[in-house]
Design a protein around this motif. Structure first.
Motif, PDB file in Angstrom:
ATOM      1  N   GLN A  33       0.800  -1.157   0.069  1.00 11.65           N
ATOM      2  CA  GLN A  33       0.206  -0.050   0.154  1.00 11.65           C
ATOM      3  C   GLN A  33       0.921   1.233  -0.124  1.00 11.65           C
ATOM      4  O   GLN A  33       0.747   2.325  -0.823  1.00 11.65           O
ATOM      5  CB  GLN A  33      -0.908  -0.085   1.133  1.00 11.65           C
ATOM      6  N   ALA A  34       2.021   0.997   0.730  1.00 16.71           N
ATOM      7  CA  ALA A  34       2.816   2.392   0.668  1.00 16.71           C
ATOM      8  C   ALA A  34       3.452   2.569  -0.623  1.00 16.71           C
ATOM      9  O   ALA A  34       3.529   3.734  -1.049  1.00 16.71           O
ATOM     10  CB  ALA A  34       3.831   2.103   2.031  1.00 16.71           C
ATOM     11  N   HIS A  35       3.825   1.422  -1.000  1.00 19.04           N
ATOM     12  CA  HIS A  35       4.792   1.825  -2.273  1.00 19.04           C
ATOM     13  C   HIS A  35       3.565   2.241  -3.432  1.00 19.04           C
ATOM     14  O   HIS A  35       4.091   3.065  -4.117  1.00 19.04           O
ATOM     15  CB  HIS A  35       5.082   0.347  -2.855  1.00 19.04           C
ATOM     16  N   ALA A  36       2.508   1.620  -3.590  1.00 19.10           N
ATOM     17  CA  ALA A  36       1.475   2.387  -4.297  1.00 19.10           C
ATOM     18  C   ALA A  36       1.171   3.691  -4.094  1.00 19.10           C
ATOM     19  O   ALA A  36       0.944   4.357  -5.171  1.00 19.10           O
ATOM     20  CB  ALA A  36       0.337   1.425  -4.228  1.00 19.10           C
ATOM     21  N   LYS A  37       1.351   4.315  -3.001  1.00 16.86           N
ATOM     22  CA  LYS A  37       1.021   5.543  -2.886  1.00 16.86           C
ATOM     23  C   LYS A  37       2.251   6.521  -2.986  1.00 16.86           C
ATOM     24  O   LYS A  37       2.412   7.741  -2.773  1.00 16.86           O
ATOM     25  CB  LYS A  37       0.786   5.780  -1.306  1.00 16.86           C
ATOM     26  N   GLY A  38       3.559   5.631  -3.183  1.00 13.44           N
ATOM     27  CA  GLY A  38       4.804   6.523  -3.148  1.00 13.44           C
ATOM     28  C   GLY A  38       5.066   7.045  -1.823  1.00 13.44           C
ATOM     29  O   GLY A  38       5.548   8.132  -1.626  1.00 13.44           O
ATOM     30  N   GLN A  39       4.698   6.409  -0.645  1.00 17.91           N
ATOM     31  CA  GLN A  39       4.833   6.873   0.458  1.00 17.91           C
ATOM     32  C   GLN A  39       6.106   6.092   1.322  1.00 17.91           C
ATOM     33  O   GLN A  39       5.862   5.016   1.693  1.00 17.91           O
ATOM     34  CB  GLN A  39       3.631   6.399   1.381  1.00 17.91           C
ATOM     35  N   TYR A  40       7.258   7.002   1.470  1.00 15.53           N
ATOM     36  CA  TYR A  40       8.491   6.422   2.064  1.00 15.53           C
ATOM     37  C   TYR A  40       9.042   7.212   3.301  1.00 15.53           C
ATOM     38  O   TYR A  40       8.718   8.515   3.263  1.00 15.53           O
ATOM     39  CB  TYR A  40       9.434   6.167   0.938  1.00 15.53           C
ATOM     40  N   VAL A  41       9.756   6.667   4.014  1.00 13.79           N
ATOM     41  CA  VAL A  41      10.285   7.302   5.191  1.00 13.79           C
ATOM     42  C   VAL A  41      11.680   7.772   4.828  1.00 13.79           C
ATOM     43  O   VAL A  41      12.331   8.937   5.493  1.00 13.79           O
ATOM     44  CB  VAL A  41      10.443   6.452   6.443  1.00 13.79           C
ATOM     45  N   VAL A  42      12.240   7.211   3.759  1.00 13.79           N
ATOM     46  CA  VAL A  42      13.575   7.824   3.153  1.00 13.79           C
ATOM     47  C   VAL A  42      13.612   7.932   1.591  1.00 13.79           C
ATOM     48  O   VAL A  42      12.728   6.890   1.275  1.00 13.79           O
ATOM     49  CB  VAL A  42      14.980   7.259   3.681  1.00 13.79           C
ATOM     50  N   PRO A  43      14.450   8.449   0.931  1.00  8.48           N
ATOM     51  CA  PRO A  43      14.444   8.324  -0.353  1.00  8.48           C
ATOM     52  C   PRO A  43      14.718   6.894  -0.845  1.00  8.48           C
ATOM     53  O   PRO A  43      15.615   6.252  -0.203  1.00  8.48           O
ATOM     54  CB  PRO A  43      15.377   9.458  -1.089  1.00  8.48           C
TER      55      PRO A  43
END
Length: 810
Positions: A172-182
């Motif tokens: 889900q995070a990857h689909a949203k492009g949601q990351y804690v670091v680049p």
């Protein structure tokens, strides 16, 4: 005919052997007794320095420290939702609870409300944004621990929140492009750093494999939970007893939270009841809260989590999701591979970036990859912030390539070991890692060959095939997997250590160093190093609690570097003392300082033999300094984090394991029948301690890959596996009845402490053999015609799902 299920699963594959007695005989045969008589204090199997204290229950842990008069106790009120906003708190009901002295919120923190390890993105107490279910929002300080917990339990009633939709999985995070670091990217191609060339090599390969894999996380499950005991001192000082792997980081973060300089904070840790990485960065939140409460009330405050709260608040090993595309030839040699790894980072950065870096740098494991592109993403989710765990990303990186090679072997109809060997790093060619560090100490060919012979791999492979042909319900599996693990922190400046060594006038010796003892035997090894250097008995040397007022600016006891770094620093200090004593002895008794010899509590000089105590007394009278500091920095390291190239590891540790399992295809139950391990510890400082570490790491890693399943409620984000009743770690009953563990005989080619090698993390990769033996057994149910879609952990449910897919495809 099938054997009875229960009888077969419970009967040992071979008669149970007295393994430890055999190991003792092997070590004696190696000449340990003769070495000790000759003055050696390293390379011998001395008992753990706290063994008697452990078994008699007199070893002091943080909760055993006698409480000072006026000590208060703290408990945490936590968020009941996984995402949203904190609108307000009605604390009147909490304050009115019996025994409550004060309730603390983010507004009460005198300094910075942050305990982030790498980035300032991790609030000590929630200050508006709710990040996960279980996030600490307020702290209750009461006269008793029970009173504090009862008051904190009112959190659901007193918190006003606005809930939002949580993100709970790395997909889900990857689909949203949601990351804690680049994101991180590492490419190596003959055509240059161009992914197009890598994809062309894959497309041109005779065979191609495209698949995905899911590997879950793992709870550290240390026996001693998170605990801090903060005691105010004069002049704004604070003394914190903390169960932590990183006292210096606790010192800095507590100082920031209190708004004081670091020299006002002393952090002390005598020992931990286990850590496994879970107390590297995540002990900070509890140290900070206890210290803030102690400062506000000017009274000692203890904060000890119970197991449920520990699970619900702290992070664990990162789970990973992989997608890969591989080209390979008829021999199973990989010609090109692209890999996408998405980790389950949780709500903040914590140590996710270095964990991913190590995963990227360990995808190759023991194999030469000529064309490779790796992309690492640290998915930001509304869950606990995941953190360090034994292996620190290395196991998550290496299991992907092992899964790929296992699948390639099955598709080609070849033995998986033959495919693995075809891809091994070479000695003088095919020996450069994707991050461009040459593999100059490669012993994997010799080590695997020895294990293959000693474990009777070929004969047992044939026996497993014969057994499966005669058994429709029970299936056996066998696998041999190798390990190559890089040793050093992958942040260069962490690779340093300091130590102090004192010799008292009665000849006793005290050592203090920057490492922490969590049961792994670090203090035992450091004491052995000092005893060896000074030529005295091990019983003369005592290691004291790690203390930030004695050795400053220490690195975490992590990355398997504890003995490497602190052993070298202590050796440096002891060597300076020995040289001073040699000069003093030569001046008094004649001869050259270079000819003075220290051994067996005696000092040999000019034909005379002096007692060590005599030499110390004389040195004191001659005003010779009888204490010294030591320092060590690992040489030759470099790392370009932007290009992901360099020489991040001082050396590699190697190993291999063979595992044989049986599964019940009707229930998904399985049992490990036998495990054979050959592990590389270099010239071991203490073979008994190292063998114990190998055994423990193997069983712990087996738990990660088979039984330890983490489950979050898909709507609320509640971690439902937050207690021993719902989360299954291995027990003594899960150990194989035949467990053969040996250390590979060979020195480290690098100048490590006495040419030993680190042994904390590398053996956690050895139980890959268990996972792939289970996969082999599942494959046998389909005549080895179908690649089993087995995810980790390989629980009974996962095994049944994979069996169903194999049967359907077959």
């Amino acid at each position: 005919m099938n054997k009875p299920v229960a009888d077969h699963l419970l009967r040992p594959a071979e008669p149970f052997a007295d393994y430890h007695a055999n190991q003792r005989q092997r070590l004696d045969a190696a000449g340990e007794g003769r070495a000790q008589d000759a003055g050696a204090r390293v390379g011998i199997s001395l008992p753990h320095e706290s063994a008697v204290l452990h078994v008699t229950g007199t070893a002091t842990y943080a909760d055993d420290i006698p409480e000072l008069a006026g000590t208060l106790h703290c408990a945490l009120g936590t968020s009941p939702v996984a995402a949203g906003r904190l609108l307000g708190i009605d604390l009147d009901a909490v304050r009115a609870m019996p025994g409550v002295v004060r309730v603390i919120t983010a507004d009460d923190i005198p300094g910075v409300n942050d305990c982030g390890s790498a980035l300032p993105d991790d609030p000590i107490l929630c200050d508006g944004e709710i990040r996960f279910l279980g996030q600490p929002v307020f702290a209750v300080v009461a006269r008793t621990r029970d009173a504090a917990r009862r008051a904190a339990a009112l959190a659901k009633q007193v918190l006003r929140v606005e809930a939002a939709e949580p993100v709970l999985t790395p997909r889900q995070a990857h689909a949203k492009g949601q990351y804690v670091v680049p994101p991180m990217h590492l490419l190596r191609s003959a055509s240059g750093r161009d992914e197009a060339g890598i994809r062309a090599a894959i497309a041109a390969a005779p065979h191609r494999l495209t698949a995905s894999l899911d590997v879950g996380g793992q709870e550290q499950f240390y026996l001693e939970g998170q605990i801090s005991y903060a005691i105010p001192r004069e002049g704004r000082g604070m003394h914190v007893h903390c169960s932590t792997q990183h006292p210096s980081e606790m010192q800095h973060l507590v100082a920031h939270a209190l708004g004081v300089p670091s020299n006002a904070v002393l952090v002390e840790c005598r020992r931990m009841g286990g850590g496994f990485g879970g107390k590297e960065s995540q002990s900070a939140q509890f140290a900070c809260i206890a210290a803030v409460a102690a400062r506000l009330l000017n009274r000692p405050v203890k904060l000890r989590l119970d197991r449920d709260d520990d699970f619900l608040i702290t992070g664990r090993r990162h789970g990973f999701w992989y997608e890969y595309d591989v080209g390979y030839d008829d021999e199973g040699r990989i010609l090109g591979v692209t890999l996408q790894m998405v980790s389950h980072a949780g709500h903040s950065a914590d140590l996710s970036a270095p964990v991913m870096t190590r995963a990227v740098c360990h995808f190759d494991n023991a194999y030469w990859l000529p064309e490779v592109a790796m992309h690492g993403y640290c998915g930001k989710t509304n869950t606990q912030s995941n953190t360090a765990f034994r292996g620190f990303g290395g196991p998550q990186g290496a299991i992907a390539i092992e899964n790929i090679l296992d699948s390639i072997a099955r598709r080609l109809g070849r033995d998986a070991l033959a495919v693995r060997r075809a891809n091994f790093y070479g000695q003088h060619e095919r020996n450069v890692t994707p991050y461009l560090q040459p593999v100059r100490d490669n012993i994997i060919h010799e080590l695997v060959e020895q294990l293959q012979a000693s474990s009777d791999y070929a004969a047992r492979r044939a026996a497993v095939a014969a057994y499966n042909a005669d058994s429709a319900v029970l299936k056996r599996g066998l696998a041999l997997t190798p390990v190559k693990f890089g040793i050093s922190f992958n942040v260069k400046h962490f690779n340093q250590a300091g130590a102090l060594v004192h010799i008292y006038t009665d000849g006793s010796i005290l050592v203090n160093h920057g490492g922490t003892e969590m049961g792994q035997g670090l203090n035992t090894k450091v004491a052995q190093v000092v005893a060896h250097e000074l030529g005295v008995g091990f019983e003369r040397v005592r290691c004291t609690a790690t203390d930030t007022s004695k050795v400053a600016n220490t690195s975490a006891t992590a990355a398997s570097t504890g003995a490497d770094l602190n052993g070298k620093a202590a050796q440096d200090a002891a060597r300076q003392l020995r040289e001073r004593l040699a000069a003093s002895v030569a001046a008094r008794h004649g001869g050259q300082a270079a000819d003075v010899r220290f051994a067996n509590d005696q000092v040999h000089v000019g034909g005379k033999v002096l007692a060590f105590n005599t030499v110390i007394s004389e040195a004191y009278l001659d005003r010779v300094q009888l204490w010294s500091d030591g320092f060590y920095a690992t040489p030759g390291l470099s790392w370009d984090k932007d290009r992901m190239q360099g020489h991040p590891f001082y050396y590699f540790a190697y190993g291999a394991a063979v595992s044989e399992v049986v599964i019940d295809t009707l229930t998904g139950e399985w049992k490990l029948l036998r495990a054979d391990i050959l592990h590389d510890a270099g010239r071991s400082l203490n073979p008994a301690v190292d063998i114990g570490q190998v055994e423990g790491a193997f069983i712990q890693g087996m738990g990660w890959l088979t039984t330890e399943e983490l489950v979050w409620h898909p709507k609320t984000g509640l971690l439902t596996t937050h207690a021993p009743s719902t989360y299954k770690i291995p027990t003594a009953n899960d150990c194989p009845p035949v467990f053969n563990v040996k250390l590979f005989d060979g020195p480290n080619v690098e100048d490590s402490i006495h040419r030993s090698k680190a042994v904390g993390e590398p053996p956690l990769l050895l139980p890959f053999s268990v996972f792939f033996a289970i996969r082999d057994a599942i494959s046998a149910a389909g005549g080895h015609q179908v690649d089993p879609p087995l995810s980790a952990p390989a629980t009974s449910e996962a095994i049944l799902r994979a069996l169903a897919a194999v049967r359907q495809a077959a």
